[in-house]
Design a protein around this motif. Structure first.
Motif, PDB file in Angstrom:
ATOM      1  N   ASP A 165       0.806  -1.223   0.000  1.00 26.68           N
ATOM      2  CA  ASP A 165       0.000   0.000   0.000  1.00 26.68           C
ATOM      3  C   ASP A 165       0.838   1.271   0.000  1.00 26.68           C
ATOM      4  N   GLY A 166       2.164   1.141   0.103  1.00 22.06           N
ATOM      5  CA  GLY A 166       3.031   2.310   0.111  1.00 22.06           C
ATOM      6  C   GLY A 166       3.091   3.024   1.445  1.00 22.06           C
ATOM      7  N   HIS A 167       2.394   2.502   2.454  1.00 22.86           N
ATOM      8  CA  HIS A 167       2.304   3.193   3.741  1.00 22.86           C
ATOM      9  C   HIS A 167       3.126   2.544   4.848  1.00 22.86           C
ATOM     10  N   ALA A 168       4.011   1.656   4.484  1.00 17.20           N
ATOM     11  CA  ALA A 168       4.962   1.080   5.435  1.00 17.20           C
ATOM     12  C   ALA A 168       6.149   0.567   4.636  1.00 17.20           C
ATOM     13  N   ALA A 209       7.230   7.745   9.251  1.00 17.06           N
ATOM     14  CA  ALA A 209       8.481   7.199   9.767  1.00 17.06           C
ATOM     15  C   ALA A 209       9.361   6.661   8.638  1.00 17.06           C
ATOM     16  N   GLN A 210       8.770   6.347   7.507  1.00 16.89           N
ATOM     17  CA  GLN A 210       9.556   5.819   6.392  1.00 16.89           C
ATOM     18  C   GLN A 210      10.644   6.783   5.944  1.00 16.89           C
ATOM     19  N   ALA A 211      10.371   8.077   6.095  1.00 20.93           N
ATOM     20  CA  ALA A 211      11.341   9.085   5.638  1.00 20.93           C
ATOM     21  C   ALA A 211      12.679   8.975   6.356  1.00 20.93           C
ATOM     22  N   LEU A 212      12.699   8.373   7.546  1.00 20.07           N
ATOM     23  CA  LEU A 212      13.969   8.204   8.267  1.00 20.07           C
ATOM     24  C   LEU A 212      14.949   7.373   7.446  1.00 20.07           C
ATOM     25  N   VAL A 213      14.416   6.395   6.699  1.00 18.98           N
ATOM     26  CA  VAL A 213      15.271   5.561   5.852  1.00 18.98           C
ATOM     27  C   VAL A 213      15.321   6.076   4.416  1.00 18.98           C
ATOM     28  N   THR A 214      14.172   6.419   3.858  1.00 18.98           N
ATOM     29  CA  THR A 214      14.156   6.794   2.440  1.00 18.98           C
ATOM     30  C   THR A 214      15.003   8.038   2.166  1.00 18.98           C
ATOM     31  N   ALA A 215      15.191   8.891   3.175  1.00 15.13           N
ATOM     32  CA  ALA A 215      16.048  10.074   2.993  1.00 15.13           C
ATOM     33  C   ALA A 215      17.500   9.689   2.745  1.00 15.13           C
TER      34      ALA A 215
END
Length: 553
Positions: A165-168, A209-215
């Motif tokens: 779903d793109g949300h996790a 919270a995904q932005a912590l890694v995707t950044a």
């Protein structure tokens, strides 16, 4: 171009007289034409000239429009429907999914790990392994995976795998370390780190919270992004789509689209939703809608906001706690005051606002904000949309009509979620989930879509899901909450007429009518004349956009 019924008749008479002077560019005969035009629901032939429909009728009525230079297509019994539209896609994401690791259909954790291991062997040293499509609800036990599950198969590469779903997202220990995530890392606003009993992050990051890694992931080059956009658009054309609404495009992405438009490399029409609220509020003060660029191939007039997460990862914001995890109600992923400012700015600048809201809490939040922005009055002239509108409290259902808010819904979300949705919601709250028939009976149009690459970009499964509320095997018998099933004509309207209305294009598209744009989808079977169980056997054989055949023949 607004075309009334009387004007359409006048155009038909005028063009018939002029047919010999300028022949049609394209003539389709020998099939079934499902027009969705109440004045003439069915025909057998269509003629097209200069990008618009000039005749609809039988072969004798269309024949005078054909000339020596006319391309003639014998449909051989196939069915023409108004050009299909997907009102909620992520085009660049479709292209990226074609390049990255595909985890869709992995029915066990071990199968997902095997796919990761095979891909890891093909990567360059220190290269990130990226993928999408896992769903723990499809696995025995339905438990979230962990970083250690990936560590043993990732061959030292940092790994980040986005949930279906793109949300996790699911990260391995290398990726968590690169992001500096430890037990001391707090949950960001609108996000959540799944933790073990000791409070240590397990490797799954929900929503913001995904932005912590995707950044930390190296961004794709401009050339790679353009390649992915082009690949995604071609996939849309192959699926029979003549138009897509791209949900959440950055200002840099708009530049890529304009570049493809200049190169005449847009095979289908694109209705862009700019990413909001932050980017629009920061950079969009001087922006104005751009409508119908390139003879209607590209329009930028909407803003996309995400108000909550997804039901599958328990990020959807509910009014009461989750039935299967009472410690949480989900997440509000947008700042309330910033959202209210965005609505006011959008109204002032002439932009539509399309807000992702899945849980009943998020839907109420959006409806309340819209009511305030509209001053308590009907705001139908703005055509604000709620993307997904999956779970609603009974009191909020009639508010869509009274406020003029359009639900933009994805039928295959229902048939993907129905196995576990009631566990999340409880039986009483589940009655307010995926309310297609309820909206239509109130006269509220539903813009149909897929949310690809979350679901398949193919429209046929969406039509089947809307009509049956069953999976491909026919489960459950009679359909999940069958009172919300729709007719096949209503399903087609969701993906054509209603989607056109949701983009302010109802006078140009959505019906096979003289004067409308010649956007047509050709199916191998007449889906209105077969049992619902056979809809999935139908295929797209041709896609026509503005009179140009962009797929098939």
């Amino acid at each position: 171009m607004r075309v009334t019924a009387s004007l359409a008749l006048g155009l038909l008479a005028a063009t018939a007289g002029a047919a010999a002077e300028k022949p049609a560019d394209l003539v389709l005969t020998g099939g079934v034409v499902i027009t969705l035009d109440p004045a003439r629901p069915r025909a057998t032939a269509v003629a097209v000239r200069d990008g618009r429909i000039v005749a609809v009728g039988d072969e004798a009525q269309v024949k005078p429009f054909a000339g020596a230079a006319t391309k003639r297509v014998d449909l051989a019994g196939r069915a023409v429907v108004p050009g299909l539209t997907d009102a909620h896609v992520h085009v660049e994401g479709i292209g990226a999914a074609l390049e990255n690791l595909d985890l869709v259909g992995a029915t066990t954790l071990d199968e997902a790990r095997r796919r990761v291991g095979r891909r890891a062997k093909r990567l360059k040293p220190r290269e990130w392994l990226l993928g999408r499509g896992w769903d723990q609800n499809d696995w025995p036990g339905q438990q979230f995976p962990t970083a250690s599950d990936l560590d043993r198969v990732s061959a030292g590469h940092p790994v980040y795998l986005t949930r279906v779903d793109g949300h996790a997202g699911w990260a391995n220990s290398k990726a968590l370390a690169l992001a500096g995530i430890t037990a001391a890392t707090p949950d960001p606003a609108g996000g959540r780190l799944i933790r073990d009993a000791a409070g240590a992050p397990t490797g799954v990051l929900v929503d913001r919270a995904q932005a912590l890694v995707t950044a930390k992931i190296p961004p794709p080059t401009r050339e790679a992004r353009k390649r992915r956009l082009a690949a995604g658009l071609k996939a849309c054309a192959r699926a029979g789509l003549t138009s897509v609404h791209d949900a959440g495009v950055g200002l840099d992405g708009v530049g890529l689209y304009k570049g493809l438009l200049r190169e005449k490399a847009l095979p289908v029409r694109v209705y862009v939703m700019l990413r909001g609220p932050g980017e629009f509020l920061a950079q969009g003060a001087a922006l104005k809608p751009e409508v119908g660029l390139g003879d209607g191939m590209l329009t930028i007039r909407a803003i996309k906001v995400v108000a909550d997460g997804a039901l599958g990862s328990r990020g959807a914001l509910l009014l009461a706690p989750y039935a299967d995890e009472p410690s949480t109600k989900g997440l509000l992923t947008v700042d309330a005051e910033e959202f209210r400012r965005l609505l006011a700015r959008a109204i002032a600048q002439g932009f539509q606002v399309d807000t992702h809201a899945i849980g009943d809490g998020a839907n109420r939040f959006v409806l309340d904000a819209c009511e305030r922005a509209f001053g308590g009055y009907d705001g139908s002239r703005y055509r604000f949309r709620i993307e997904h509108a999956q779970v609603l409290a009974p009191a909020d259902v009639p508010r869509f009509k009274s406020l003029g808010v359009i639900p933009s819904m994805q039928p295959t979300h229902c048939t993907s979620d129905m196995y576990w949705a009631e566990a999340r919601l409880g039986p009483e709250r589940a009655k307010g989930a995926y309310l297609w028939k309820s909206f239509l009976e109130q006269g509220v149009p539903i813009a149909g879509g897929s949310d690809a690459p979350v679901e398949s970009i193919e429209v046929i499964p969406g039509l089947y899901a809307a009509v049956t509320r069953q999976d491909a095997k026919g489960w459950p018998p009679g359909g999940w909450r069958p009172e919300e099933r729709v007719t096949i004509e209503e399903a087609l309207a969701m993906f054509s007429k209603h989607a056109a209305f949701a983009a302010f294009e109802e006078h140009d598209r959505g019906q096979v009518t003289v004067g409308r744009r010649a956007d047509l989808s050709v199916l191998t079977r007449d889906v209105t004349a077969i049992p619902p169980a056979e809809i999935l056997a139908t295929r797209v054989s041709m896609t026509v956009v503005g009179g140009r055949i962009v797929h098939g023949e």
